[in-house]
Design a protein around this motif. Structure first.
Motif, mmCIF file in Angstrom:
data_model
loop_
_atom_site.group_PDB
_atom_site.id
_atom_site.type_symbol
_atom_site.label_atom_id
_atom_site.label_comp_id
_atom_site.label_asym_id
_atom_site.label_seq_id
_atom_site.Cartn_x
_atom_site.Cartn_y
_atom_site.Cartn_z
ATOM 1 N N GLY A 35 0.815 -1.211 0.000
ATOM 2 C CA GLY A 35 0.000 0.000 0.000
ATOM 3 C C GLY A 35 0.843 1.253 0.000
ATOM 4 N N THR A 36 1.647 1.439 1.014
ATOM 5 C CA THR A 36 2.507 2.613 1.146
ATOM 6 C C THR A 36 3.927 2.156 1.446
ATOM 7 N N ALA A 37 4.893 2.737 0.759
ATOM 8 C CA ALA A 37 6.293 2.347 0.962
ATOM 9 C C ALA A 37 6.930 3.190 2.053
ATOM 10 N N GLU A 38 7.425 2.528 3.101
ATOM 11 C CA GLU A 38 8.137 3.199 4.175
ATOM 12 C C GLU A 38 9.284 2.309 4.616
ATOM 13 N N THR A 39 10.420 2.925 4.941
ATOM 14 C CA THR A 39 11.587 2.179 5.411
ATOM 15 C C THR A 39 12.085 2.803 6.706
ATOM 16 N N TRP A 40 12.325 1.940 7.704
ATOM 17 C CA TRP A 40 12.787 2.405 9.019
ATOM 18 C C TRP A 40 14.044 1.642 9.392
ATOM 19 N N ALA A 42 12.679 -6.934 8.785
ATOM 20 C CA ALA A 42 11.267 -7.298 8.908
ATOM 21 C C ALA A 42 10.494 -6.600 7.802
ATOM 22 N N THR A 43 9.578 -7.321 7.163
ATOM 23 C CA THR A 43 8.730 -6.712 6.138
ATOM 24 C C THR A 43 7.276 -7.074 6.393
ATOM 25 N N ASP A 44 6.370 -6.193 5.972
ATOM 26 C CA ASP A 44 4.950 -6.510 6.120
ATOM 27 C C ASP A 44 4.541 -7.623 5.171
ATOM 28 N N VAL A 45 5.298 -7.844 4.111
ATOM 29 C CA VAL A 45 5.009 -8.971 3.208
ATOM 30 C C VAL A 45 5.205 -10.280 3.952
ATOM 31 N N ASP A 46 6.358 -10.416 4.635
ATOM 32 C CA ASP A 46 6.610 -11.627 5.414
ATOM 33 C C ASP A 46 5.550 -11.812 6.493
ATOM 34 N N LEU A 47 5.143 -10.703 7.109
ATOM 35 C CA LEU A 47 4.130 -10.777 8.159
ATOM 36 C C LEU A 47 2.820 -11.332 7.621
ATOM 37 N N VAL A 48 2.335 -10.772 6.516
ATOM 38 C CA VAL A 48 1.055 -11.217 5.948
ATOM 39 C C VAL A 48 1.117 -12.686 5.563
ATOM 40 N N LEU A 49 2.181 -13.083 4.883
ATOM 41 C CA LEU A 49 2.297 -14.479 4.443
ATOM 42 C C LEU A 49 2.437 -15.425 5.629
ATOM 43 N N LEU A 55 3.918 -2.180 -3.535
ATOM 44 C CA LEU A 55 4.540 -1.131 -4.344
ATOM 45 C C LEU A 55 3.756 -0.889 -5.635
ATOM 46 N N PRO A 56 2.536 -0.363 -5.533
ATOM 47 C CA PRO A 56 1.702 -0.153 -6.728
ATOM 48 C C PRO A 56 2.446 0.622 -7.806
ATOM 49 N N GLY A 57 2.359 0.134 -9.048
ATOM 50 C CA GLY A 57 2.994 0.804 -10.168
ATOM 51 C C GLY A 57 4.415 0.373 -10.437
ATOM 52 N N THR A 58 4.957 -0.553 -9.623
ATOM 53 C CA THR A 58 6.322 -1.000 -9.858
ATOM 54 C C THR A 58 6.445 -1.667 -11.232
ATOM 55 N N ASN A 59 7.584 -1.453 -11.884
ATOM 56 C CA ASN A 59 7.831 -2.149 -13.152
ATOM 57 C C ASN A 59 8.924 -3.195 -13.011
ATOM 58 N N SER A 60 9.271 -3.510 -11.769
ATOM 59 C CA SER A 60 10.186 -4.627 -11.520
ATOM 60 C C SER A 60 9.434 -5.926 -11.743
ATOM 61 N N PRO A 61 9.894 -6.780 -12.659
ATOM 62 C CA PRO A 61 9.158 -8.030 -12.925
ATOM 63 C C PRO A 61 9.064 -8.924 -11.693
ATOM 64 N N LEU A 77 9.054 -7.992 -8.469
ATOM 65 C CA LEU A 77 8.125 -7.431 -7.496
ATOM 66 C C LEU A 77 6.691 -7.460 -8.002
ATOM 67 N N THR A 78 6.501 -7.320 -9.311
ATOM 68 C CA THR A 78 5.160 -7.449 -9.889
ATOM 69 C C THR A 78 4.614 -8.849 -9.635
ATOM 70 N N GLU A 79 5.467 -9.852 -9.811
ATOM 71 C CA GLU A 79 5.056 -11.236 -9.568
ATOM 72 C C GLU A 79 4.750 -11.464 -8.094
ATOM 73 N N LEU A 80 5.601 -10.914 -7.203
ATOM 74 C CA LEU A 80 5.361 -11.063 -5.771
ATOM 75 C C LEU A 80 4.075 -10.354 -5.349
ATOM 76 N N ALA A 81 3.824 -9.185 -5.943
ATOM 77 C CA ALA A 81 2.601 -8.441 -5.623
ATOM 78 C C ALA A 81 1.364 -9.265 -5.955
ATOM 79 N N GLU A 82 1.383 -9.902 -7.111
ATOM 80 C CA GLU A 82 0.241 -10.729 -7.512
ATOM 81 C C GLU A 82 0.085 -11.918 -6.577
ATOM 82 N N TYR A 83 1.195 -12.518 -6.198
ATOM 83 C CA TYR A 83 1.156 -13.673 -5.295
ATOM 84 C C TYR A 83 0.513 -13.306 -3.955
ATOM 85 N N VAL A 84 0.947 -12.184 -3.373
ATOM 86 C CA VAL A 84 0.411 -11.774 -2.071
ATOM 87 C C VAL A 84 -1.073 -11.427 -2.190
#
Length: 413
Positions: A235-240, A313-320, A340-346, A348-355
């Motif tokens: 949804g929103t990209a943030e890094t801490w 730690a990532t929210d992707v790992d958390l959700v999965l 990461l909506p709108g990413t053109n990384s192949p 990350l696009t594949e991972l986005a669809e998977y999640v």
């Protein structure tokens, strides 16, 4: 845009009429208020009288000791400047509680701080509904879901002039319920984004949780418990990093996300393929992005292969992780939207669809009403999930039914 005062006054009068009908005349208010309000009123009337003038206070030293031992203290301290700014800008009072609705920390704008102090809306104040009557903090804790209580929906008249929005706080990995964050102001300052703001602040606090509580990493030393990298990608990209937010451009965030997903490390060529695919981008361009990242991370990005040398730690790992354990509602609550909506990384696009598909399929298999309502905020046109939930309820009464039917009707227009 703030709601029109005439609309708010009408809403307030309706709430007062419902409260009067139930509390003063003992009438059934089932058709006048939301089911969760009526249920809380029923608990309240059995425990306290409407003339309660303040919340009872827990032992001060016990409250302070609990706060010191809570991971919430570290998280709140890390984002305290933003919490205070929110309170001051909106003249709100912000509070964080434990799971029993005891306030652990609070901060208020100039006017609301004074109002809060008069009713013990302060550290140590007990705001469960059997201590002080119906309120949003108790509802959010009790149902572990965001809650709003407006004006005379509160049981105690001492807060009939308030509107409160609260959202639950969870351990980002285990899903353990830690308490709630609440924002409150006067009823005439009600704003449509009040509940959304509470949710955003809840996510902010959860993201700032200590790494040892938020995402223990296999092989990481105990000394690293207060350090590490936290990525929010859904949804929103943030890094801490170590509780401090990093300002990265989009491509740097994508590179960092891919490195987080490949803890074993990636060669320059492999990383290039995952980031750019067949785009005509030179290796030196990627090297420059990695160099910027290494500097931002204090050198904790090694070469040959490129690899992060810190807990991540990532929210992707958390959700999965939550989905794997069958914790569908918690997974949906942690799912902030597309990766990461709108990413053109192949990659990350594949991972986005998977999640996205994993979350959707989990809901179709187990369409828990509250989770589906939350999901609909992110995917308002996914009617199949809504229909699956309504079919599961099969006409049984549930507070989510009107919301689901409304969402279905809106999507089919």
């Amino acid at each position: 845009m703030r709601m029109a005062r005439s609309e708010l006054q009408t809403r307030r009068m309706d709430a007062v009429r419902a409260w009067t009908s139930f509390v003063e005349r003992g009438d059934d208010a089932a058709t006048l208020v939301r089911p969760e309000i009526l249920s809380s009123w029923t608990r309240s009337v059995a425990a306290i009288t409407p003339d309660v003038c303040e919340a009872p206070l827990a032992d001060e030293s016990e409250t302070a000791a609990y706060w010191r031992g809570s991971p919430l203290q570290t998280a709140v301290e890390r984002v305290e400047a933003e919490l205070r700014r929110t309170a001051e800008d909106g003249d709100l009072v912000v509070a964080v509680t434990d799971p029993e609705t005891r306030i652990l920390w609070t901060y208020g704008g100039r006017v609301m701080r004074r109002k809060a102090e008069t009713v013990n809306f302060v550290a140590g104040g007990r705001w469960d509904d059997q201590s002080v009557g119906t309120n949003a903090l108790d509802l959010a804790n009790r149902h572990t879901a965001p809650a709003t209580v407006f004006s005379a929906e509160h049981y105690a008249p001492i807060v009939h002039n308030w509107v409160c929005w609260a959202a639950p706080l969870h351990d980002p990995v285990t899903g353990t319920h830690l308490g709630v964050i609440d924002i409150s102001t006067t009823w005439d300052r009600t704003h449509p984004i009040g509940l959304a703001t509470a949710r955003v602040l809840a996510r902010l606090i959860e993201t700032a949780m200590p790494v040892s509580n938020a995402h223990p990493v296999a092989g990481a030393a105990d000394e690293c418990s207060q350090s590490g990298l936290v990525l929010r990608l859904l949804g929103t990209a943030e890094t801490w990093l170590d509780g401090q937010r990093l300002l990265l451009n989009r491509r740097q965030t994508e590179v960092l996300a891919l490195l987080a997903m490949h803890p074993e490390g990636l060669s320059l060529e492999h990383l290039h393929a995952l980031v750019y695919g067949d785009q005509a981008v030179t290796l030196s361009t990627l090297k420059a992005e990695v160099s910027h990242l290494r500097s931002a991370l204090g050198g904790q990005l090694s070469s040959r292969p490129y690899r992060l040398s810190m807990p991540v730690a990532t929210d992707v790992d958390l959700v999965l992780s939550l989905l794997r354990r069958g914790r569908v509602a918690a997974a949906v609550d942690a799912y902030g939207g597309d990766l990461l909506p709108g990413t053109n990384s192949p990659a990350l696009t594949e991972l986005a669809e998977y999640v996205a598909v994993a979350v959707r399929e989990a809901l179709l298999a187990d369409p828990q009403p509250d989770a589906v309502v939350r999901y609909c905020e992110l995917a308002p046109y996914d009617t199949e999930v809504v229909e699956a939930c309504l079919a599961r309820l099969a006409g049984a009464p549930h507070p989510a039914v009107p919301l689901l039917k409304g969402r279905l009707a809106a999507a089919q227009r």
